[in-house]
Design a protein around this motif. Structure first.
Motif, PDB file in Angstrom:
ATOM      1  N   TRP A  65     -13.004 -29.137 -24.973  1.00  0.00           N
ATOM      2  CA  TRP A  65     -13.922 -28.016 -25.116  1.00  0.00           C
ATOM      3  C   TRP A  65     -13.368 -26.568 -25.814  1.00  0.00           C
ATOM      4  O   TRP A  65     -11.930 -26.239 -25.209  1.00  0.00           O
ATOM      5  N   GLU A  66     -14.057 -25.859 -26.225  1.00  0.00           N
ATOM      6  CA  GLU A  66     -13.405 -24.606 -26.809  1.00  0.00           C
ATOM      7  C   GLU A  66     -14.418 -23.551 -26.567  1.00  0.00           C
ATOM      8  O   GLU A  66     -15.631 -23.698 -26.966  1.00  0.00           O
ATOM      9  N   LEU A  67     -14.273 -22.620 -25.803  1.00  0.00           N
ATOM     10  CA  LEU A  67     -14.992 -21.775 -24.867  1.00  0.00           C
ATOM     11  C   LEU A  67     -14.297 -20.109 -25.306  1.00  0.00           C
ATOM     12  O   LEU A  67     -13.275 -19.986 -25.211  1.00  0.00           O
ATOM     13  N   SER A  68     -15.438 -19.139 -25.530  1.00  0.00           N
ATOM     14  CA  SER A  68     -15.088 -17.767 -25.440  1.00  0.00           C
ATOM     15  C   SER A  68     -16.270 -17.017 -24.712  1.00  0.00           C
ATOM     16  O   SER A  68     -17.329 -17.402 -24.804  1.00  0.00           O
ATOM     17  N   LEU A  69     -15.669 -16.492 -23.649  1.00  0.00           N
ATOM     18  CA  LEU A  69     -16.593 -15.798 -22.739  1.00  0.00           C
ATOM     19  C   LEU A  69     -16.800 -14.393 -22.723  1.00  0.00           C
ATOM     20  O   LEU A  69     -17.040 -13.727 -21.853  1.00  0.00           O
ATOM     21  N   LEU A  75     -29.440 -16.748 -14.591  1.00  0.00           N
ATOM     22  CA  LEU A  75     -28.552 -15.397 -14.982  1.00  0.00           C
ATOM     23  C   LEU A  75     -28.159 -15.818 -16.401  1.00  0.00           C
ATOM     24  O   LEU A  75     -28.221 -14.760 -17.142  1.00  0.00           O
ATOM     25  N   MET A  76     -27.752 -17.069 -16.728  1.00  0.00           N
ATOM     26  CA  MET A  76     -27.197 -17.220 -18.149  1.00  0.00           C
ATOM     27  C   MET A  76     -28.583 -17.432 -19.158  1.00  0.00           C
ATOM     28  O   MET A  76     -28.254 -16.850 -20.054  1.00  0.00           O
ATOM     29  N   ASN A  77     -29.559 -17.707 -18.395  1.00  0.00           N
ATOM     30  CA  ASN A  77     -30.826 -17.989 -19.242  1.00  0.00           C
ATOM     31  C   ASN A  77     -31.240 -16.621 -19.636  1.00  0.00           C
ATOM     32  O   ASN A  77     -31.755 -16.204 -20.587  1.00  0.00           O
ATOM     33  N   ALA A  78     -31.315 -15.560 -18.648  1.00  0.00           N
ATOM     34  CA  ALA A  78     -31.820 -14.266 -19.022  1.00  0.00           C
ATOM     35  C   ALA A  78     -30.748 -13.566 -19.805  1.00  0.00           C
ATOM     36  O   ALA A  78     -31.164 -12.673 -20.827  1.00  0.00           O
ATOM     37  N   LEU A  79     -29.544 -13.700 -19.648  1.00  0.00           N
ATOM     38  CA  LEU A  79     -28.519 -13.252 -20.909  1.00  0.00           C
ATOM     39  C   LEU A  79     -28.806 -13.706 -22.161  1.00  0.00           C
ATOM     40  O   LEU A  79     -28.572 -13.119 -23.070  1.00  0.00           O
ATOM     41  N   GLU A  80     -29.058 -14.995 -22.177  1.00  0.00           N
ATOM     42  CA  GLU A  80     -29.036 -15.686 -23.436  1.00  0.00           C
ATOM     43  C   GLU A  80     -30.537 -15.066 -24.048  1.00  0.00           C
ATOM     44  O   GLU A  80     -30.296 -14.774 -25.349  1.00  0.00           O
ATOM     45  N   LYS A  81     -31.263 -15.169 -23.469  1.00  0.00           N
ATOM     46  CA  LYS A  81     -32.748 -14.580 -23.901  1.00  0.00           C
ATOM     47  C   LYS A  81     -32.931 -13.232 -24.416  1.00  0.00           C
ATOM     48  O   LYS A  81     -33.209 -12.688 -25.417  1.00  0.00           O
ATOM     49  N   ARG A  82     -32.069 -12.354 -23.652  1.00  0.00           N
ATOM     50  CA  ARG A  82     -32.047 -10.809 -24.180  1.00  0.00           C
ATOM     51  C   ARG A  82     -30.941 -10.483 -25.074  1.00  0.00           C
ATOM     52  O   ARG A  82     -31.488  -9.688 -26.119  1.00  0.00           O
ATOM     53  N   VAL A 134     -24.050  -6.779 -20.212  1.00  0.00           N
ATOM     54  CA  VAL A 134     -23.865  -7.498 -21.296  1.00  0.00           C
ATOM     55  C   VAL A 134     -22.339  -8.197 -21.093  1.00  0.00           C
ATOM     56  O   VAL A 134     -22.196  -9.214 -21.844  1.00  0.00           O
ATOM     57  N   ALA A 135     -21.866  -7.639 -20.168  1.00  0.00           N
ATOM     58  CA  ALA A 135     -20.391  -8.334 -19.975  1.00  0.00           C
ATOM     59  C   ALA A 135     -20.261  -9.351 -18.507  1.00  0.00           C
ATOM     60  O   ALA A 135     -19.257  -9.681 -18.123  1.00  0.00           O
ATOM     61  N   MET A 136     -21.499  -9.764 -18.363  1.00  0.00           N
ATOM     62  CA  MET A 136     -21.285 -10.605 -16.950  1.00  0.00           C
ATOM     63  C   MET A 136     -21.317 -12.005 -17.327  1.00  0.00           C
ATOM     64  O   MET A 136     -20.866 -12.707 -16.286  1.00  0.00           O
ATOM     65  N   LEU A 137     -20.836 -12.446 -18.280  1.00  0.00           N
ATOM     66  CA  LEU A 137     -20.792 -13.927 -18.827  1.00  0.00           C
ATOM     67  C   LEU A 137     -19.245 -14.268 -18.130  1.00  0.00           C
ATOM     68  O   LEU A 137     -19.469 -15.312 -17.492  1.00  0.00           O
ATOM     69  N   GLN A 138     -18.427 -13.518 -18.197  1.00  0.00           N
ATOM     70  CA  GLN A 138     -16.881 -14.015 -17.644  1.00  0.00           C
ATOM     71  C   GLN A 138     -17.083 -14.292 -16.089  1.00  0.00           C
ATOM     72  O   GLN A 138     -16.507 -15.496 -15.651  1.00  0.00           O
ATOM     73  N   PRO A 139     -17.343 -13.444 -15.204  1.00  0.00           N
ATOM     74  CA  PRO A 139     -17.473 -13.520 -13.994  1.00  0.00           C
ATOM     75  C   PRO A 139     -18.637 -14.633 -13.454  1.00  0.00           C
ATOM     76  O   PRO A 139     -18.398 -15.477 -12.676  1.00  0.00           O
ATOM     77  N   LEU A 140     -19.631 -14.480 -14.281  1.00  0.00           N
ATOM     78  CA  LEU A 140     -20.881 -15.566 -14.075  1.00  0.00           C
ATOM     79  C   LEU A 140     -20.114 -17.200 -14.187  1.00  0.00           C
ATOM     80  O   LEU A 140     -20.513 -17.849 -13.402  1.00  0.00           O
ATOM     81  N   PHE A 141     -19.494 -17.266 -15.344  1.00  0.00           N
ATOM     82  CA  PHE A 141     -18.850 -18.514 -15.405  1.00  0.00           C
ATOM     83  C   PHE A 141     -17.992 -18.983 -14.440  1.00  0.00           C
ATOM     84  O   PHE A 141     -17.731 -20.103 -14.158  1.00  0.00           O
ATOM     85  N   ASP A 142     -17.111 -17.695 -14.030  1.00  0.00           N
ATOM     86  CA  ASP A 142     -16.000 -18.114 -12.879  1.00  0.00           C
ATOM     87  C   ASP A 142     -16.906 -18.707 -11.477  1.00  0.00           C
ATOM     88  O   ASP A 142     -16.527 -19.725 -10.644  1.00  0.00           O
TER      89      ASP A 142
END
Length: 551
Positions: A546-550, A498-505, A473-481
């Protein structure tokens, strides 16, 4: 053996078994008393247990029967059977359940079956119950509610949202089952406390509604606005430091409001950071001159959560955080709140300071030029500190053994440990990308940059995404990097997959927003690159507002 004084033998309470059975005085000689020796009996001593207590009519249940009688309610479907036949079978065994009927001490009649008044059965006073003549309610059975809920005062829609918060929302950002349990044990009692009055309940409901909205299961915008209005209106900031319980409630409220804006995608300008800064300020104020060892379990949990939010926000553009809530510790273990080892936190802070100095250096270049001695000195210092940070990250990456928080290491499965290690390595390579690209200014085609992008995608692909708290569940930050530094199409495709799988789950709103930003940034990056311009993502995100929270 008669007593010496010729009176009635006294009963022995600690004598042998034979003497107590014959109600005679035992001289308690061991191993055999004189009475048993005279009679030729085997003398046995045993522990006698005496069951004391109040008489039944003075017990709690006995007092209850003074105002209520036990009624036998038939459970068969033939409730309209002949009354005479039932009377004849009064002495036979009957399948029944226990219910309460009013006695003559009652002030009103007992009403049964309130949902169907035409078929309701009333038991009038007085009612007497006895083993020989049990009270029978032989009319149509009353409505008996099964599985009564302690949340009956809440509407059904709110109970659904609370359940979703426990089993879906908290699971979507908890890296371990212990953390998931901690969120539920911290927030539910505070939110459901009728005396709290601090807006936590509507804020929790808002978080659940926002998450269901991202999953396509909720579209009641009016109710969402009502939740936010109620939570803000009821939120009363106490005088920090006077009442620890009130301080905990206020801290929990600030963090849940921060979570709500993250779940919404972080699209409101500075909204989630505003709430995070409020929580950080409260922690700093309540911690002045106090030892963290004296904190309540709730405070410790909220502090760790706040720390993880702050640390992950440090590397954002124009971050206002610098790790004020980071707790000093000599232990270097993989933290289940962060997803990486605690030894990496100081490097996060160092990168944050280096980025600030790089901005200052850029401003100085525009004023005095690159050949100015002050510019050269500052450039040298930044480069040396950056190289030291890179060496520190690589040294941490080379470690072959890893430990975890002492409270959970003993019951972590090998699979979960392996996934935490992979996530930890992905975060390390994410830090390297910030150092290579944002501090040193290396191009995206640099071998070090490409190697770290490839390593992040590889390590994150090893994480399992399950319907439970897990490191994935914490993969978004390094994935965004990795996505921000990807210039090859196959790397970009892997990031999107990977982002699609994370959002779908897990249905976190910030995932879709991060994906949208990357797709826009890649288009602009390719156009600028064709003109010989290296457009950094941190520059583009500020240009476009843009305003983002990762998180």
């Amino acid at each position: 053996m008669p007593p010496a004084d010729g009176g009635k033998p006294r009963r022995s309470r600690t004598g042998c078994h034979n003497c107590r059975r014959l109600h005679r005085k035992c001289d308690e000689t061991k191993p055999a008393c004189l009475g048993c020796l005279d009679l030729g009996k085997q003398c046995v001593y045993s522990l006698r247990v005496s069951w004391g207590g109040r008489p039944f009519n003075k017990s709690s249940f006995g007092k209850c029967l003074k105002t209520a009688a036990v009624a036998a309610i038939p459970t068969t479907e033939s409730l309209d059977a002949d009354q005479a036949r039932l009377n004849e079978e009064a002495n036979e065994d009957t399948s029944f359940i226990y219910g309460l009927a009013r006695t003559r001490h009652s002030t009103a009649e007992a009403e049964l079956g309130s949902r169907n008044s035409s078929n309701s059965s009333r038991v009038t006073s007085p009612l007497q119950a006895s083993p020989a003549n049990p009270i029978r309610v032989d009319a149509i059975a009353p409505s008996i509610y099964q599985n009564p809920s302690h949340l009956s005062q809440l509407p059904a829609s709110h109970r659904l949202l609370l359940d979703h918060f426990c089993h879906a929302v908290t699971r979507s950002f908890s890296l371990h089952l212990a953390t998931h349990h901690g969120f539920c044990m911290t927030y539910l009692p505070l939110a459901l406390d009728p005396a709290a009055g601090n807006g936590l309940l509507p804020a929790v409901l808002e978080a659940a509604a926002l998450h269901r909205k991202s999953l396509g299961l909720y579209d009641n915008e009016r109710e969402l606005i009502a939740f936010r209005h109620a939570s803000i209106f009821q939120f009363k900031l106490p005088t920090i430091g006077e009442n620890p319980v009130e301080d905990d409630k206020a801290l929990a409220m600030a963090l849940i409001l921060c979570l709500c804006d993250i779940l919404a995608g972080g699209e409101k300008a500075n909204s989630w950071q505003l709430h995070l800064q409020g929580a950080i300020a409260m922690i700093q104020q309540v911690s002045e001159g106090r030892s963290t060892s004296q904190e309540s379990d709730i405070r410790k949990f909220l502090r760790r959560w706040c720390e993880s939010l702050e640390v992950l926000s440090i590397l954002g553009p124009d971050s206002k955080s610098a790790g004020q809530t980071v707790e000093a510790s000599s232990l270097d273990y993989i933290d289940e709140f962060h997803g990486f080892c605690r030894g990496l936190i100081p490097i996060f802070q160092e990168v944050h300071l280096l980025l600030i100095e790089c901005q200052s250096l850029q401003g100085m270049l525009g004023l005095v030029g690159p050949s100015h001695p002050m510019v050269e000195k500052m450039s040298y210092v930044i480069e040396q500190r950056c190289q030291t940070a890179i060496n520190g990250v690589k040294s941490s990456l080379s470690q072959t053994s890893h430990t975890f928080h002492p409270g959970i290491q003993s019951y972590m499965s090998p699979q979960v440990q392996s996934e935490f290690i992979s996530l930890n390595q992905a975060f390390h390579h994410g830090i390297l990308l910030h150092l290579y690209r944002r501090v040193q200014g290396s191009p995206p085609t640099d071998p070090n940059v490409e190697a770290s992008v490839q390593a992040i995608i590889l390590h994150l692909s090893e994480l399992g995404l399950r319907d439970e708290a897990c490191p994935g569940v914490a993969m978004l930050q390094p994935l965004f990097d990795a996505g921000c530094q990807s210039y090859s199409q196959h790397h970009r495709d892997s990031v999107i997959d990977l982002m699609n799988a994370l959002e779908k789950r897990y249905g976190m709103g910030n995932v879709s927003r991060a994906r949208t930003f990357l797709q826009e940034y890649w288009t602009e990056f390719d156009q600028q690159r064709s003109r010989g311009v290296d457009l950094h993502w941190s520059t583009y995100i500020k240009l476009k507002g843009w305003e983002l929270s990762l998180y």
